[in-house]
Write an enzyme that holds these catalytic residues in place. Structure first.
Site, PDB file in Angstrom:
ATOM      1  N   GLU A  56     -10.761  62.807  83.615  1.00  0.00           N
ATOM      2  CA  GLU A  56     -12.148  63.961  83.335  1.00  0.00           C
ATOM      3  C   GLU A  56     -11.608  65.430  82.992  1.00  0.00           C
ATOM      4  OE1 GLU A  56     -11.704  62.355  86.317  1.00  0.00           O
ATOM      5  OE2 GLU A  56     -13.125  61.086  86.541  1.00  0.00           O
ATOM      6  N   PHE A  81     -16.831  65.727  89.933  1.00  0.00           N
ATOM      7  CA  PHE A  81     -15.382  64.972  89.147  1.00  0.00           C
ATOM      8  C   PHE A  81     -15.260  66.118  88.106  1.00  0.00           C
ATOM      9  CE2 PHE A  81     -16.316  60.674  90.515  1.00  0.00           C
ATOM     10  CZ  PHE A  81     -15.149  61.026  92.122  1.00  0.00           C
ATOM     11  N   HIS A 107     -25.760  62.016  90.376  1.00  0.00           N
ATOM     12  CA  HIS A 107     -24.651  62.705  91.052  1.00  0.00           C
ATOM     13  C   HIS A 107     -24.220  63.778  91.862  1.00  0.00           C
ATOM     14  CE1 HIS A 107     -24.512  58.243  89.902  1.00  0.00           C
ATOM     15  NE2 HIS A 107     -24.590  57.907  90.659  1.00  0.00           N
ATOM     16  N   ASP A 115     -21.552  56.247  98.952  1.00  0.00           N
ATOM     17  CA  ASP A 115     -20.814  57.315  98.895  1.00  0.00           C
ATOM     18  C   ASP A 115     -19.623  58.740  99.556  1.00  0.00           C
ATOM     19  OD1 ASP A 115     -20.111  54.483  97.316  1.00  0.00           O
ATOM     20  OD2 ASP A 115     -20.385  56.352  95.346  1.00  0.00           O
TER      21      ASP A 115
END
Lengths: 314, 276
Positions: A56, A81, A107, A115
């Site tokens: 990232e 991220f 997300h 998750d």
């Protein structure tokens, strides 16, 4: 029941429109293109799509270089991220030189669901909002996402777009108008205003209906543009209702609630209740169950409205 | 430009670095002086640039990933005519354009804001990808530090440049062997660097970073390499050109006093006289 679509889905579709309209739009991803929905762009415009692998920092840094050379990069990965792993790349390689990078993060929040807490960004708005030059947008539904993505591409400078995984009700038609820096008053009331964004907007509208049945008149303001914030509208509405509830799928520290409190504290002191995650991480579970567990529901909003009404009458 | 002319330019750059830092009373002499021959060769011979049009779309780009060596870049830009030389004396001072680390918004000729280590190669790759997309033949040069080799992002970027076959990227490693806390190999061993970059599918050229002819040959070779990026690993001496600064980690981030500056300038003027 209204039709539902995840904001990330709408993002993927909007990218296809941008891809056709503007040859300078490029898309980068970090091995999550199926989840962030950039995969369709990748298929249609393979020469303008760059998978950077699970890296990232380099994803955001490369996007900065593309922008410095005149491209309009949309860099996508999960919110945790982008903002978490690559914060300093965003800060120093993108925001500091005000490069034209769109950080399109999906997300976000606890509706990531199964998750679990490690993957649920609940502090991203607070972090991005504190960075100079950064525009922070949190769309509520598919149509608003479409308009947010197009507006971000038009705007020259860094933009953080916060999107979700969960399917959410379609609230707006094509006549709806999103503008960077403008809040949208969706419903006018006189007793309390609910200022919300993201997944909480549909719940705010439902809460307003239920409260109307109880004889409480509620304004609902959609604050998709967290930064720049539409201070004028927020102050004007707060003057009318004299009580405000904020609602966001984010920590109550640093996000929309804080932004509204900052403005009202200085310009129009108003009793407030902030609905959001109460400085806690999320966990694994079904998204709707998590919303329930962490108090991000219509019922909680109704409760918060009564709470703020009590403060107002004190 | 001829070798001797480039040597003269490098000498002037070194003098600028010293006088800027004496005035600023802070800054990074060691890693600026070590890079002077590399930067002189790039800006006065290798790069396709136009100081009258700093944002020229066809220009070669330069990213100073080791951004603390800003003085070497500022001097080269001033000597090229991007801005008046007097600006050099405003380095690091309130209200002046020359920031402690390069700022593309404030300084003409600076192609990327850098300074937080590890980030420059990624930006260079992005510019190179854009050039390929646009069918432009400009090249992108990134000057890296050896202490910076400890940053994970460098290797993410190294992987990506090879993956995308960025033969329009040339990295130059200013391999001076010292960083703030001491010898690079004692702080964090990054050896063997040549093998590492080869393993990342880069074309690697090793040169003496103070040998102008060797640098010219290395840049010429880099231009011919197709299908992959090139890194020039340039062995240098930190503080090069000033006897008491050479190979001393202590001169990484300390400015010379007025007296030390005069001594350094005296040495550099002697060198200039010898160059003729």
């Amino acid at each position: 029941m209204a039709n539902k679509v995840a904001t990330r889905e709408a993002y993927g579709k909007a990218l296809l429109v941008l891809g056709a309209e503007n040859p300078n739009v490029v898309v980068l991803d970090a091995d999550l293109s199926k989840s962030t929905k950039t995969a369709d762009f990748a298929k249609k415009y393979p020469e303008r799509f760059f998978n950077m692998g699970i890296a990232e920092a380099n994803l955001l840094g490369t996007a900065a270089g593309l922008a410095a050379a005149g491209k309009i990069p949309f860099a996508s990965t999960f919110a945790i991220f982008a903002v978490g792993r690559a914060f300093e790349q965003i800060r120093n390689s993108i925001a500091y030189p005000k490069l034209n990078v769109k950080i399109a993060a999906t997300h976000s929040g606890i509706t990531v669901g199964e998750d679990g807490g490690s993957h649920q960004a609940i502090e991203d708005v607070a972090i991005m909002r504190a960075v100079p030059n950064m525009v922070v947008l949190v769309p509520a539904d598919g149509e608003e996402t479409r308009q947010v993505v197009l507006a971000a591409a038009q705007y020259k400078g860094p933009v953080y777009i916060r999107m979700g995984r969960l399917d959410v009700p379609l609230l707006f038609g094509e006549e709806y108008r999103f503008e960077i820096g403008k809040a949208n008053v969706l419903k006018k009331g006189t007793d309390v205003a609910i200022m919300a964004n993201g997944v909480m907007v549909s719940m705010a509208l439902e809460a307003a209906s239920e409260l109307a049945d109880q004889g409480v008149s509620v304004s609902v303001v959609n604050v998709a543009s967290v930064k720049p914030l539409d201070e004028e509208t927020i102050v004007r509405i707060a003057k009318t209702t004299k009580a405000v509830v904020t609602a966001e799928e984010h920590n109550i520290i640093g996000g929309l609630g804080s932004a509204v409190a900052e403005v009202l504290g200085e310009k129009q002191p108003t009793p407030m209740v902030r609905v959001g995650l109460k400085d806690t991480f999320g966990e694994s579970g079904r998204p709707l169950e998590l919303l329930e567990k962490y108090g991000l529901t219509k019922a909680e909003l109704v409760k918060a409205v009564h709470e703020v009404l009590a403060k107002k009458q004190r | 430009m001829t070798t001797i002319e480039l040597k003269r330019v490098a000498n002037v750059i070194r003098q600028d670095i010293i006088s800027m830092l004496v005035t600023a009373k802070s800054g990074h002499p060691g890693g600026s002086l070590s890079a002077a021959d590399i930067v002189a060769t790039l800006f006065f011979n290798e790069m396709r640039i136009n100081p009258k049009d700093p944002r020229w779309e066809e220009r070669d780009r330069f990213v100073l990933s080791k951004g603390h060596a800003a003085p070497v870049l500022y001097s080269a830009l001033a000597e090229k005519g991007y801005f008046p030389k007097e600006e050099l004396q405003g380095l690091r001072q309130t209200g002046h354009m020359l920031q402690g680390h390069p700022d593309m918004k404030k300084t003409p000729g600076v192609d990327m804001s850098t300074g937080s280590l590890g980030q420059g190669l990624s930006a260079a790759n992005g510019m190179a990808l854009a050039g390929k997309l646009d069918g432009k033949d400009y090249r992108v040069f990134a000057l890296l530090g050896d202490g910076e080799m400890a940053e994970g992002q460098i290797w993410e970027a190294a992987m990506a440049a090879a993956h995308y076959k960025l033969d329009n990227v040339t990295a130059i490693l200013d391999f001076n062997g010292l960083q703030i806390d001491g010898a690079t190999d004692s702080v964090m061993c990054s050896a063997p660097l040549t093998e590492k970059w080869r393993a990342f599918c880069w074309h690697v050229i090793e040169v003496d970073g103070h040998d102008i002819d060797a640098l010219l040959a290395a840049f010429a070779e880099a231009k011919t390499v197709k299908g992959r990026p090139t890194i020039i690993i340039a062995k240098t001496v930190k503080g090069k050109g000033v006897s008491f600064m050479e190979d001393q980690a202590g001169w990484h981030g300390n400015a010379p006093s007025v007296e030390q500056g005069e001594q350094a300038l005296k040495e550099l003027r002697e060198e200039a006289a010898n160059l003729g």
